[in-house]
Scaffold this active site. Structure first.
Site, short mmCIF file in Angstrom:
data_model
loop_
_atom_site.label_atom_id
_atom_site.label_comp_id
_atom_site.label_asym_id
_atom_site.label_seq_id
_atom_site.Cartn_x
_atom_site.Cartn_y
_atom_site.Cartn_z
N HIS A 115 0.81 -1.21 0.00
CA HIS A 115 0.00 0.00 0.00
C HIS A 115 0.85 1.26 0.00
CE1 HIS A 115 -3.93 -2.09 1.54
NE2 HIS A 115 -3.31 -2.76 0.56
N HIS A 129 -1.18 -13.10 0.75
CA HIS A 129 -2.52 -13.60 1.06
C HIS A 129 -2.47 -15.00 1.67
CE1 HIS A 129 -4.04 -10.72 -2.32
NE2 HIS A 129 -3.74 -10.09 -1.21
#
Length: 778
Positions: free
Chosen positions: A290, A535
């Site tokens: 991010h 993930h």
């Protein structure tokens, strides 16, 4: 372990022992260079001997600065090109013989397509035919914000891509001629030239501070790394039509396997906690992502989501829709769901000479650097929104928390569903899940801690001077922790050394490996596939450790896009303890069902979306190269059949891939990379290690403001650099939470005898001494 075929490693042994500069370590006389553990984090797994620091706390015997694995290295003759040196010819294509008049026909078609899309979206808004708020699909949309500048860029690119498609169809061009050949035709040569972004002007090339939007880092290519610019590629795209068509067919022309079927077959939920690394490893990966990568998908102008699964099957779909078929799925059929919403990614074009026709490239809304843009924003407007403009501080809310987002209606989370409010940060996905909100808060506090101390040391400094210097220091801390503690875990110490990107301890002097010829922009293969490895590390159950040691837990599925756990229940420090005392999941093909069945679930529903299906589908949306092609680009032998995958993938997973895919050539990069066996010493398999290592090399060697570079306008003084090299994740957590004890290497579980928790006050968890910034010597 095999060596990367494209690497030539040259080890340079230079530097001085840290103890000579008055650091807490010292030579014990028996060859032990005793230092705090974070000074030789890259070697920690191979260190067997402890020692005593000057305050009596435990250190470790580190190699001398500049020797062994801690010594700097380089790519030698490959230093300026990384992977793209080997694949550049794959993009080569001659300019097709298209007359100027035919280009103008395509241009008019491109403009008409933009106008038609705008009219369609206006009618959708007027008829309220968009996603209903409070649904998982709407929650997915409202996890983030799309800046108007990104929307404008997407419109520019849409016109150019539609023009390219029209020219290809009208002129009967092959997919290669349309996708690659038209890249030799500049848009500036046509009446569509006004759709090219303006040339970047650098107001102060000699500034020691980064721009907010990442521009002007490279003075020869000022748009390198700038927000709202295109990703780049290691290998050419494989769009269905060569230009922009969603990839739907395989090698033999038959449909590719359903992505939900791939997800359900390969990425099942099995609990395999890591035995060495803390949940911080996963959380740092998301925080880094991010900082430098956000390729958004479009919403409507009013901020509402595009509905790609309308109840009426006769409703025309938005042209950006490519829904995922989940009909007959064992889980979703229980809820009568047959369709999963999916909107294709937004697009961008390069500035000036890079503004061409040809294949579509996706837009990165963030700066392409490790520059704390997740804290400070990726343009000047976002930066102003988080600043207090008082003593260099960032805004806060009650309890020294992130500020509340003033734009609650249509904001970037669904907090109102749980009686909370959205937090505001430099990156709009701050509320996505509790651990991410925690790490954002930690770094907000670190900025304000540094700024407050700088202001005390230098009361004559203005708000702007304090803010920029604190920002500069915080970015340096982030970079050092990333390359010193975190990246060696991900790709392994040997590969960090092979790529020439290891961090050096205090006393090592400056680096000098800046290369302005390197383009740092995100590789699509990295951001869309390889860096989604994290993930696999996510825990579906969040264990919370109270101040008194009590243990409770909540499910991740009940905490998406809402910071109520922190804001309403006061569990911030409990979550910090969780990050350093509980393990992440192991990297493998197993993924928690909180991501595969319950992503962005809201209180009204018992199901969500499937992140693994979305990842594979997104790869096809972006037309990224297949797993087999990337294997080859990374130096492995191209697989002729499925059995050839046995060099990296275990037989049971090969058999599953064989059941899913008709050809080894069809395997999606994400599915193949997630199936690889991790290399010794790192978390990832060969192909993902190669892609991640390449990108981090770009992020370091292309960055003129990288913290340890010498001879640049933004370079720190050597005494300041020595202090910054004391940075550690443990110290950051000690200084910005209520925790009073911590293991020195906070990315690693406190199981090693030399990584037992100790008081935050010991020298074995050193602190950056900001007195090096006293006075006017910034």
């Amino acid at each position: 372990m095999k060596g990367l075929l494209f690497l030539t490693v040259v080890v340079v042994t230079a530097g001085l022992v840290a103890g000579q500069f008055g650091f807490p370590g010292a030579s014990t006389g028996d060859g032990c260079n005793c230092q705090p553990p974070n000074y030789c984090a890259i070697d920690f797994g191979r260190i067997g001997r402890g020692c005593e620091l000057s305050d009596g706390s435990q250190g470790v015997c580190c190699p001398a600065a500049g020797s062994g694995p801690s010594g700097p290295s380089s790519f030698g003759t490959r230093s300026s090109g990384m992977l793209n040196v080997n694949t550049r010819n794959a993009f080569a294509a001659s300019r097709p013989g298209v007359a100027e008049s035919q280009l103008e026909v395509g241009v008019r078609a491109g403009v008409a397509a933009v106008d038609s899309l705008a009219a369609l979206e206006q009618s959708i808004v007027q008829s309220s035919s968009f996603l209903r708020r409070g649904t998982p699909e709407s929650n997915h949309v409202h996890q983030s914000r799309i800046r108007q500048s990104a929307r404008d860029m997407d419109k520019r690119a849409w016109a150019i891509v539609m023009a390219s498609s029209n020219v290809m169809q009208n002129e009967g061009l092959t997919s290669s001629q349309g996708g690659l050949g038209l890249r030799n035709v500049r848009v500036s040569e046509t009446s569509l030239r006004d759709r090219c972004p303006p040339t970047v002007t650098c107001r102060d090339p000699r500034s020691k501070y980064r721009t907010a939007d990442g521009s002007c880092n490279n003075l020869q290519n000022a748009a390198f790394g700038q927000s709202n610019t295109p990703a780049q590629r290691i290998l050419p795209p494989i769009y269905e039509d060569g230009v922009a068509g969603f990839r739907v067919t395989g090698e033999d022309g038959s449909p590719l396997p359903n992505v939900r079927r791939i997800s359900s077959s390969i990425m099942v939920d099995i609990n395999e906690p890591d035995t060495t690394f803390t949940l911080s490893v996963m959380q740092w990966a998301q925080f880094m992502d991010h900082d430098f990568a956000h390729i958004p998908f479009p919403s409507l102008e009013n901020g509402q989501g595009i509905d790609c699964c309308p109840e009426d099957p006769n409703t025309p779909l938005h042209p950006r829709c490519q829904p995922i078929d989940i009909s007959g799925d064992p889980f979703f059929s229980r809820f009568r769901r047959k369709c999963m919403n999916f909107v294709r990614s937004m697009l961008a074009v390069g500035p000036a000479e890079a503004c061409t026709f040809g294949f579509a490239e996706q837009l990165n809304q963030l700066t392409h650097w490790i520059d704390g843009s997740n804290v400070y924003g990726s343009d000047e407007n976002e930066q102003r929104a988080v600043r207090s403009f008082r003593n260099g501080l960032l805004k806060t809310s009650r309890g020294n928390m992130l500020p509340i987002n003033p734009e609650q209606q249509g904001g970037e989370c669904e907090a109102e569903l749980r009686n909370a409010k959205c937090f505001l940060a430099g990156e709009s996905r701050v509320n996505e899940q509790p651990g991410l909100t925690v790490i954002h808060t930690i770094w907000l506090r670190e900025h304000n801690r540094v700024a407050s101390e700088l202001q005390q040391l230098n009361p004559q400094w203005s708000d702007e001077e304090v803010f920029q210097e604190a920002r500069r220091i915080v970015i340096a801390e982030m970079q050092h922790i990333t390359f010193n503690e975190w990246l060696p875990i991900i790709i392994g110490p040997q590969f960090v050394q092979a790529f020439g990107i290891q961090a050096s301890p205090p006393g090592s002097g400056f680096s000098n490996d800046y290369d302005p010829s390197i383009n740092p922009n995100m590789n699509n293969e990295f951001s869309t596939a390889a860096f989604r490895f994290g993930h696999s590390l996510v825990q579906g159950k969040i264990n919370l450790i109270g101040r008194d040691g009590s243990l409770s837990s909540v499910l991740l599925r009940n905490n998406f896009n809402s910071p109520h756990l922190i804001q309403n229940e006061g569990r911030f420090d409990d979550l910090v303890r969780t990050l350093v005392q509980f393990p992440s999941q192991s990297f493998d093909n197993f993924v928690t069902q909180d991501l595969s069945n319950h992503l962005f679930q809201t209180p009204e529903f018992d199901f969500g979306m499937d992140l693994m299906s979305i990842n594979i589908h997104r790869g096809r949306d972006h037309a990224i190269a297949t797993y087999n092609s990337m294997r080859e680009a990374c130096g492995l032998r191209r697989a002729v059949n499925f059995d050839d995958l046995s060099d990296q993938i275990i037989p049971p997973l090969i058999n599953r891939l064989k059941d899913l895919y008709k050809s080894v050539e069809d395997i999606d990069l994400f599915a193949g990379g997630m199936s690889e066996t991790p290399l010794d010493g790192g978390l990832l398999g060969w192909t993902f290690t190669c892609i991640v290592g390449d990108q981090y090399t770009r992020l370091r060697k292309a960055d003129r403001f990288f913290y340890d570079l010498g001879g640049q306008t933004g370079s720190f003084r050597e005494d300041q650099l020595d202090e910054l090299r004391k940075s550690s994740w443990a110290r950051i957590l000690c200084d910005n939470s209520e925790l009073t004890a911590m293991q020195p290497l906070a990315f690693q579980l406190p199981t090693h005898k030399l990584n037992r928790p100790r008081s935050c006050q010991t020298l074995s968890i050193p602190r950056v001494d900001l007195r090096a910034w006293r006075g006017g010597r910034k």
